[in-house]
Scaffold this active site. Structure first.
Site, PDB file in Angstrom:
ATOM      1  N   HIS A 163     -10.813  -5.029  11.655  1.00 20.46           N
ATOM      2  CA  HIS A 163      -9.892  -5.722  10.747  1.00 20.46           C
ATOM      3  C   HIS A 163      -9.376  -6.977  11.298  1.00 20.46           C
ATOM      4  O   HIS A 163      -8.554  -6.896  12.357  1.00 20.46           O
ATOM      5  CB  HIS A 163      -8.489  -4.657  10.824  1.00 20.46           C
ATOM      6  CG  HIS A 163      -7.473  -5.075   9.716  1.00 20.46           C
ATOM      7  ND1 HIS A 163      -6.197  -4.886  10.073  1.00 20.46           N
ATOM      8  CD2 HIS A 163      -7.424  -6.096   8.622  1.00 20.46           C
ATOM      9  CE1 HIS A 163      -5.494  -5.423   9.106  1.00 20.46           C
ATOM     10  NE2 HIS A 163      -6.170  -6.032   8.328  1.00 20.46           N
ATOM     11  N   SER A 197      -0.339  -7.243   9.810  1.00 16.05           N
ATOM     12  CA  SER A 197       0.154  -8.044   9.136  1.00 16.05           C
ATOM     13  C   SER A 197       1.520  -8.732   9.763  1.00 16.05           C
ATOM     14  O   SER A 197       2.401  -8.102  10.384  1.00 16.05           O
ATOM     15  CB  SER A 197       0.566  -7.286   7.806  1.00 16.05           C
ATOM     16  OG  SER A 197       1.413  -8.142   6.651  1.00 16.05           O
ATOM     17  N   ARG A 257       1.620 -12.062  -2.459  1.00 17.53           N
ATOM     18  CA  ARG A 257       0.247 -12.508  -1.904  1.00 17.53           C
ATOM     19  C   ARG A 257      -0.359 -13.477  -2.855  1.00 17.53           C
ATOM     20  O   ARG A 257       0.157 -13.433  -3.835  1.00 17.53           O
ATOM     21  CB  ARG A 257      -0.573 -11.127  -1.972  1.00 17.53           C
ATOM     22  CG  ARG A 257      -0.114 -10.268  -0.988  1.00 17.53           C
ATOM     23  CD  ARG A 257      -0.676 -10.341   0.505  1.00 17.53           C
ATOM     24  NE  ARG A 257      -0.451  -9.284   1.389  1.00 17.53           N
ATOM     25  CZ  ARG A 257      -0.808  -8.950   2.567  1.00 17.53           C
ATOM     26  NH1 ARG A 257      -1.953  -9.758   2.880  1.00 17.53           N
ATOM     27  NH2 ARG A 257      -0.747  -8.070   3.304  1.00 17.53           N
ATOM     28  N   ARG A 308       0.784  -1.162   0.056  1.00 19.33           N
ATOM     29  CA  ARG A 308      -0.154   0.078  -0.024  1.00 19.33           C
ATOM     30  C   ARG A 308       0.820   1.190  -0.045  1.00 19.33           C
ATOM     31  O   ARG A 308       1.737   1.294   0.551  1.00 19.33           O
ATOM     32  CB  ARG A 308      -0.899   0.090   1.267  1.00 19.33           C
ATOM     33  CG  ARG A 308      -2.007  -1.015   1.459  1.00 19.33           C
ATOM     34  CD  ARG A 308      -2.876  -0.933   2.476  1.00 19.33           C
ATOM     35  NE  ARG A 308      -2.229  -0.944   3.662  1.00 19.33           N
ATOM     36  CZ  ARG A 308      -1.642   0.050   4.467  1.00 19.33           C
ATOM     37  NH1 ARG A 308      -1.975   1.222   3.964  1.00 19.33           N
ATOM     38  NH2 ARG A 308      -1.053  -0.185   5.494  1.00 19.33           N
ATOM     39  N   ASP A 314      -9.891 -11.473   6.934  1.00 18.40           N
ATOM     40  CA  ASP A 314      -9.164 -10.002   7.044  1.00 18.40           C
ATOM     41  C   ASP A 314     -10.085  -9.176   7.485  1.00 18.40           C
ATOM     42  O   ASP A 314      -9.901  -8.199   8.124  1.00 18.40           O
ATOM     43  CB  ASP A 314      -8.753  -9.662   5.737  1.00 18.40           C
ATOM     44  CG  ASP A 314      -7.743  -8.389   5.816  1.00 18.40           C
ATOM     45  OD1 ASP A 314      -6.904  -8.364   6.524  1.00 18.40           O
ATOM     46  OD2 ASP A 314      -7.834  -7.572   4.567  1.00 18.40           O
ATOM     47  N   LYS A 361      -8.845  -2.528   0.430  1.00 19.01           N
ATOM     48  CA  LYS A 361      -8.803  -1.437   1.262  1.00 19.01           C
ATOM     49  C   LYS A 361      -9.496  -0.294   1.320  1.00 19.01           C
ATOM     50  O   LYS A 361      -9.942   0.081   2.253  1.00 19.01           O
ATOM     51  CB  LYS A 361      -7.404  -1.207   1.981  1.00 19.01           C
ATOM     52  CG  LYS A 361      -6.574  -2.358   2.179  1.00 19.01           C
ATOM     53  CD  LYS A 361      -7.045  -3.258   3.451  1.00 19.01           C
ATOM     54  CE  LYS A 361      -6.202  -4.360   4.070  1.00 19.01           C
ATOM     55  NZ  LYS A 361      -6.982  -5.056   5.200  1.00 19.01           N
ATOM     56  N   LYS A 373      -2.533 -13.765  11.822  1.00 19.36           N
ATOM     57  CA  LYS A 373      -4.259 -13.762  11.382  1.00 19.36           C
ATOM     58  C   LYS A 373      -4.663 -14.695  10.733  1.00 19.36           C
ATOM     59  O   LYS A 373      -5.778 -15.321  10.957  1.00 19.36           O
ATOM     60  CB  LYS A 373      -4.683 -12.228  11.211  1.00 19.36           C
ATOM     61  CG  LYS A 373      -6.032 -11.855  11.034  1.00 19.36           C
ATOM     62  CD  LYS A 373      -6.160 -10.360  11.312  1.00 19.36           C
ATOM     63  CE  LYS A 373      -5.326  -9.663  10.412  1.00 19.36           C
ATOM     64  NZ  LYS A 373      -5.818  -9.681   8.691  1.00 19.36           N
ATOM     65  N   THR A 374      -4.116 -14.687   9.524  1.00 23.57           N
ATOM     66  CA  THR A 374      -4.734 -15.727   8.408  1.00 23.57           C
ATOM     67  C   THR A 374      -4.329 -17.292   8.808  1.00 23.57           C
ATOM     68  O   THR A 374      -5.276 -17.957   8.733  1.00 23.57           O
ATOM     69  CB  THR A 374      -4.061 -15.307   6.981  1.00 23.57           C
ATOM     70  OG1 THR A 374      -4.415 -14.100   6.663  1.00 23.57           O
ATOM     71  CG2 THR A 374      -4.509 -16.250   5.790  1.00 23.57           C
TER      72      THR A 374
END
Length: 507
Positions: free
Chosen positions: A187, A205, A290, A28, A224, A168, A209-210
């Site tokens: 988030h 990140s 990704r 980003r 997410d 996003k 989390k994933t």
């Protein structure tokens, strides 16, 4: 897929996935994101955390986008953001690249064919990577721009091919919109157990989390972005956008399988030119490589994207200072404190100029770049929901143990999973707990199969006094960061601040 190949935008890999590269922007462009300041947004946006653009600048940009796009072949997707029909957002995404159109078709929720008849978008994103903004004319910092006009419900993206900007942008608008409906945007990832017990995982990140939400024994809601309404939680998305650097087939089998399937979009993943096999260990194109795939690529993914009110909230942090325990139980006030803090740490060497020390990162609400309103809006809403539904809250450290980065080791994922399983099942909260002398939260003193030393970080350091000094440093970092929130929270939340001083050695 045919358009992508024909237009030379990407190439097929052995599995049938499509590999694309985004050029100079592999993440980003936070400094190039703007929100239009007008009568509607003037008092609604947290301007300390947002860059403003005038209405006149946006209108010039929009006119130039329209002129630039007039003779281009564009791709349009009409999609839903939100699994809950009462709160979903009709979203139209217009892209210059075919692969970005496939990406967002994976990431948002796809209407049925009959729902497309008469589909009226309530929000529009236009992404033209080859457009270059003129800083003096458009009021931008560089030729890259992400311009959000929440009043006109449109976002313009130019000068970057990184597809994460699209999703996003949708998330940012939902974060602006939903609190007015008493819906908490989060988030986070989420999953559901066999008893219908849902869990939410907040984290920045690199904190897991994933990975941790992709549990074969639990149904995956999403990885997410979610909302928490009066009926329960719901996924905003219809797909996953997983980091693939050093992706392991043994440690993350579901993400591995989803990343090696037909039509998955591999963004900045190195592919062998002869065998066409992706090399997930190679970071030459990007550390932030990704994989984008639809939720149905995960065998145990939810078909509805909805679940009841969560039984557990997990806040993930990767503490590279080696201070925090692998898991701790939080009171509602402590949960709000850590939610507003949004702590994790970047390790030395991952970014230019970091030197040899870990770098603390405090991203409020675990997603500051996407939270346009003041953090207290989200923090108070979360605290209210936690109290109403009796949610158990946990802080989980997936970072370092036995010392800071470079001295200690990364917390074994097997330990994290075992402690997390015990927390979600309810077993852990019935175990004996100690009160951490620095952070004040409850830490289990034992669990079958777990080395008790790991549960007490001070005991894993070769020099306990060095731990005490580092704990004091980290506590001070929390204090310094939280100073900006002191006038927005009550006394109970302030009492959740860590202790700075001699009390650290009272372990």
């Amino acid at each position: 897929m045919e358009f992508i190949i024909r237009r030379g935008e990407g190439r097929l890999v052995q599995s049938g996935a499509i590999a694309v590269e985004t050029g100079q922007h592999t993440g980003r462009s936070a400094e190039d994101k703007y929100i239009v300041r007008d009568a509607q947004t003037d008092n609604a946006i947290w301007w300390d955390n947002a860059k403003e653009m005038s209405e006149e600048q946006f209108d010039r940009l929009l006119a130039d986008f329209i002129s630039f796009a007039r003779h281009k072949e564009l791709f349009v997707q009409d999609l839903y953001a939100g699994a809950d029909k009462a709160h979903r957002l009709n979203t139209r995404v217009v892209t210059e690249h075919a692969w970005q159109s496939l990406f967002i078709r994976h990431l948002l929720r796809r209407p049925e064919a009959e729902e497309l008849d008469g589909f009226l978008p309530a929000f529009t994103v236009v992404d033209l990577p080859s457009f270059r903004a003129a800083p003096l004319y458009h009021g931008t910092r560089t030729e890259t721009v992400i311009a959000c006009n929440f009043s006109k419900r449109i976002v313009l993206i130019g000068g970057t091919s990184y597809a994460g900007e699209i999703k996003k942008s949708v998330f940012s608008y939902l974060n602006y919109l939903l609190p007015t409906k008493n819906v908490m945007p989060m988030h986070c990832s989420a999953n559901v157990g066999a008893r219908g017990d849902s869990a939410v995982f907040f984290g920045l990140s690199g904190t897991g989390k994933t990975t941790l939400s992709a549990d074969p024994s639990r149904e995956l809601l999403g990885d997410d972005e979610h909302g928490w309404s009066e009926k329960g939680i719901f996924n905003f998305e219809g797909g996953c956008y997983a980091k693939t650097i050093r992706l392991s087939k043994s440690a993350e089998p579901q993400i591995w399988a989803a990343s090696n399937r037909f039509a998955t979009v591999l963004e900045n993943v190195v592919v062998d030119p002869v065998t066409r096999v992706p090399n997930f260990d190679d970071n030459r194109l990007a550390e932030n490589a990704r994989s984008a795939y639809p939720l149905e690529a995960i065998a145990n993914a939810s078909t509805t994207g909805t679940a009841g009110h969560p039984k557990n909230i997990v806040m993930l942090t990767a503490d590279a200072f080696g201070v925090l325990p692998p898991i701790a139980k939080l009171t509602p006030s402590q949960a709000m404190y850590h939610f507003l803090s949004g702590f994790t740490a970047k390790v030395a060497g991952t970014e230019k100029g970091m030197g040899s020390e870990p770098k603390p990162t405090f991203s409020t609400c675990f997603g500051a770049p996407f939270m346009p309103r003041h953090p207290s809006v989200y923090g108070n809403l979360l605290r209210k929901l936690i109290a109403e539904h009796g949610v158990d809250c946990w802080l989980v450290n997936t970072g370092w143990t036995g010392g800071k980065y470079g001295q200690g080791t990364r917390m074994p994922i097997e330990v994290t999973r075992a402690l997390l399983d015990a927390a979600l099942s309810g077993e852990l909260k019935s175990q004996p707990m100690r009160t951490d002398p620095v952070f004040g939260f409850a830490v289990p003193t034992g669990l079958a199969g777990i080395d008790v030393k790991v549960l007490n970080p001070r005991e894993t350091w070769a020099d306990p006094k060095a731990y005490d000094a580092m704990a004091t440093r980290l506590a001070q970092m929390f204090h310094d960061n939280f100073a900006k929130f002191e006038t927005y929270v009550d006394g109970d939340v302030m009492k959740a601040s860590p202790v700075v001083g001699p009390a650290v050695a009272a372990e």
